[in-house]
Design an enzyme around this catalytic site. Structure first.
Site, PDB file in Angstrom:
ATOM      1  N   VAL A  99       0.837  -1.200   0.000  1.00  0.00           N
ATOM      2  CA  VAL A  99       0.000   0.000   0.000  1.00  0.00           C
ATOM      3  C   VAL A  99       0.876   1.255   0.000  1.00  0.00           C
ATOM      4  CG1 VAL A  99      -1.701   1.329   1.316  1.00  0.00           C
ATOM      5  CG2 VAL A  99      -1.908  -1.149   1.170  1.00  0.00           C
ATOM      6  N   ASP A 132      10.182   3.542   7.124  1.00  0.00           N
ATOM      7  CA  ASP A 132       9.916   2.149   7.468  1.00  0.00           C
ATOM      8  C   ASP A 132      10.888   1.742   8.567  1.00  0.00           C
ATOM      9  OD1 ASP A 132       8.406  -0.229   5.541  1.00  0.00           O
ATOM     10  OD2 ASP A 132       9.703  -0.876   7.189  1.00  0.00           O
ATOM     11  N   THR A 142      -6.138  -0.857   6.526  1.00  0.00           N
ATOM     12  CA  THR A 142      -7.518  -1.251   6.809  1.00  0.00           C
ATOM     13  C   THR A 142      -7.661  -1.520   8.301  1.00  0.00           C
ATOM     14  OG1 THR A 142      -7.643  -2.195   4.620  1.00  0.00           O
ATOM     15  CG2 THR A 142      -9.310  -2.932   6.200  1.00  0.00           C
ATOM     16  N   CYS A 181      -5.698  -9.414   1.677  1.00  0.00           N
ATOM     17  CA  CYS A 181      -6.842  -8.580   2.072  1.00  0.00           C
ATOM     18  C   CYS A 181      -8.122  -9.358   2.364  1.00  0.00           C
ATOM     19  CB  CYS A 181      -7.117  -7.541   0.994  1.00  0.00           C
ATOM     20  SG  CYS A 181      -5.842  -6.285   0.941  1.00  0.00           S
ATOM     21  N   LYS A 188      -2.956 -14.555  -6.948  1.00  0.00           N
ATOM     22  CA  LYS A 188      -3.700 -14.192  -8.169  1.00  0.00           C
ATOM     23  C   LYS A 188      -2.674 -13.812  -9.222  1.00  0.00           C
ATOM     24  CE  LYS A 188      -4.141  -9.289  -7.406  1.00  0.00           C
ATOM     25  NZ  LYS A 188      -4.975  -8.113  -7.415  1.00  0.00           N
ATOM     26  N   ARG A 205       1.026 -14.601  -0.069  1.00  0.00           N
ATOM     27  CA  ARG A 205       0.348 -14.618   1.232  1.00  0.00           C
ATOM     28  C   ARG A 205      -1.099 -15.084   1.075  1.00  0.00           C
ATOM     29  NH1 ARG A 205       1.298  -8.676   3.233  1.00  0.00           N
ATOM     30  NH2 ARG A 205       1.112  -8.363   0.995  1.00  0.00           N
TER      31      ARG A 205
END
Ligand code: UDX
Length: 434
Positions: free
Chosen positions: A11, A30, A122, A262, A322, A329
């Protein structure tokens, strides 16, 4: 504007690069020194279509910088975006907010001048209140608005999605913060819906959207199971459903179950929130349980296809959760593979991007191939587990020459059944009588 981004993952990094392209000065911070060192030296740390080019452009122009020092990033920033991970708790499956709270505590000390702190990660409904309380406790004098600014970036398409958002959701009641966000996203104002809502609505929108998409996938997978029994064809059914504009064509592709960082996490967190608030989310609860079961069913399906031969060699095509990403993950492919390894040890794998990440998990329990044809050399069955575009264009003649048994199990319905059968393969896919 000066923007600080906390977290350089899937993200944070595309968001930082995108905001630099829009003309902002972006500093990404980071905690992982190796990541910051690589990113400072021009080595992009994750694969996203189109990311590297833009990242290098703005690293060179100076609009994009990387640091380990929170003070350097946050000092003088107009907007601080929190984009750290919220992994699920191993037992309760609730979103683990320790990194969010740690970031809030650390950044609070360095705020100067009016700043908008925007949560991109999120987070469960009400987290904005907690972040605000932490910041006020550490730095009572801070002139700050804490807002919810959910991301809707798909992995693999994050750069595209950043520049072509369906909507931008701005969750705050503060007029000042809304004004700052309108300025930041002004380049999208003409082409994108800007939704200004309360912070709690914004936090809910993100979960409700992801849970709905997960349910849509579960629904089409359930329909696929139905079609197999009823003698219908799920590809035709999905097309017929999708032409209704109220339903839409997207997210009606049947497969081995949804995965990724997600959907599994967010559906679990949403279900957990429903239980916490005493508003049971039964559709979501069922989706989660059935999606887990599905992966076991798929592994059994593969094992059953070669059960007559305990030594059978299985070629697995696709490991990422995908197509278009190197991310494994919560990958259905990896979970099916793990289950498959209980039945059969002779497995060779190939993925266009995810080999390195998969190797870190699978080690020497499988063999690794350089391309799909090498994976299928001497194989008794080829199993397609990830929807990579290039698997649609496999050279069937070449495959035929390589494989021991001409058997393909296509758990993503990528191939043209008639064409594959015409070439003499024994072909099975999802959602139709095989
Ligand atoms: C998702 C949301 O789409 C995005 O808006 C959000 O910000 C982050 O989470 P992502 O996890 O990158 O994005 O992947 P997505 O493209 O949504 O796919 C998730 C999973 O569903 C994958 O395993 C994918 O293979 C599967 N899927 C998707 C299907 O099985 N069928 C479909 O029709 C679509």
């Amino acid at each position: 504007m000066k923007i600080a981004i906390i977290g350089t993952g899937y993200v944070g990094l595309p968001t930082g690069v995108g905001l630099a392209e829009l003309g902002n000065q972006v500093v990404c911070v980071d905690k992982i020194a190796a990541k910051i060192e690589a990113l400072t030296q021009g080595k992009v740390t994750l694969y996203e279509e189109g990311l590297e080019e833009l990242y290098l452009k703005h690293l060179k122009s100076g609009a994009l910088r990387f640091t380990l020092d929170m003070r350097e990033a946050v000092n003088g920033a107009d907007v601080v975006m929190i984009a750290v991970g919220t992994p699920p708790h191993p037992v309760t499956k609730e979103a683990d907010l320790q990194y969010i709270y740690a970031a809030a505590e650390e950044l609070a000390a360095y705020l100067d001048g009016y700043t908008v702190v925007a949560t991109k990660s999120t987070v469960p409904v009400g987290t904005g209140d907690e972040i605000e309380a932490i910041i006020k406790k550490v730095n009572p004098a801070a002139d700050v608005d804490v807002i919810s600014l959910p991301e809707f970036l798909r992995e693999g398409f994050a750069v595209h999605d950043f520049f072509h958002p369906d909507r931008i959701v701005i969750g705050t009641d503060s007029r000042r913060a809304r004004e700052v966000m309108r300025r930041l996203y002004a380049p999208f104002a003409d082409k994108t819906e800007m939704l200004e809502v309360s912070r709690r609505s914004s936090e809910t929108i993100k979960y409700a959207s992801n849970a709905f998409l997960a349910m849509k996938i579960h629904y089409i997978n359930e329909m696929a199971d139905f079609c197999e029994k009823a003698g219908a064809d799920i590809n035709e059914v999905a097309k017929g459903m999708g032409t209704d504009s109220r339903i839409g064509r997207k997210f009606l592709n049947p497969g081995p179950g949804y995965g990724g960082s997600c959907f599994p996490k967010d559906t679990n967190a949403m279900a957990q929130m429903g239980r916490k608030f005493g508003a049971m989310l039964n559709l979501i609860e069922t989706t989660i349980a059935k999606n887990d079961e599905r992966k076991l069913e798929m592994a059994k399906r593969v094992a059953a296809a070669v059960k007559h031969n305990p030594e059978a060699k299985i070629a697995v095509l696709g490991l990422a959760f995908k197509g278009g990403t190197d991310d494994c993950r919560e990958s259905p492919a990896m979970q099916i593979l793990e289950k498959l390894l209980h039945y059969n040890r002779n497995v060779t794998v190939y993925d266009p991007q995810a080999m390195e990440n998969a190797r870190a998990v699978l080690g020497d329990r499988v063999s690794y191939a350089a391309d799909p044809y090498e994976a299928c050399a001497g194989a008794d069955i080829a199993v397609i587990l990830t929807e990579w575009e290039n698997f649609k264009h496999l050279d069937l003649e070449k495959l035929k020459a390589k494989m021991l048994q001409m058997q393909i199990m296509d758990l993503r319905n990528l191939l043209n059944k008639e064409e594959v059968c015409r070439q003499g393969f024994c072909y099975s896919c999802i959602g139709m009588k095989n």
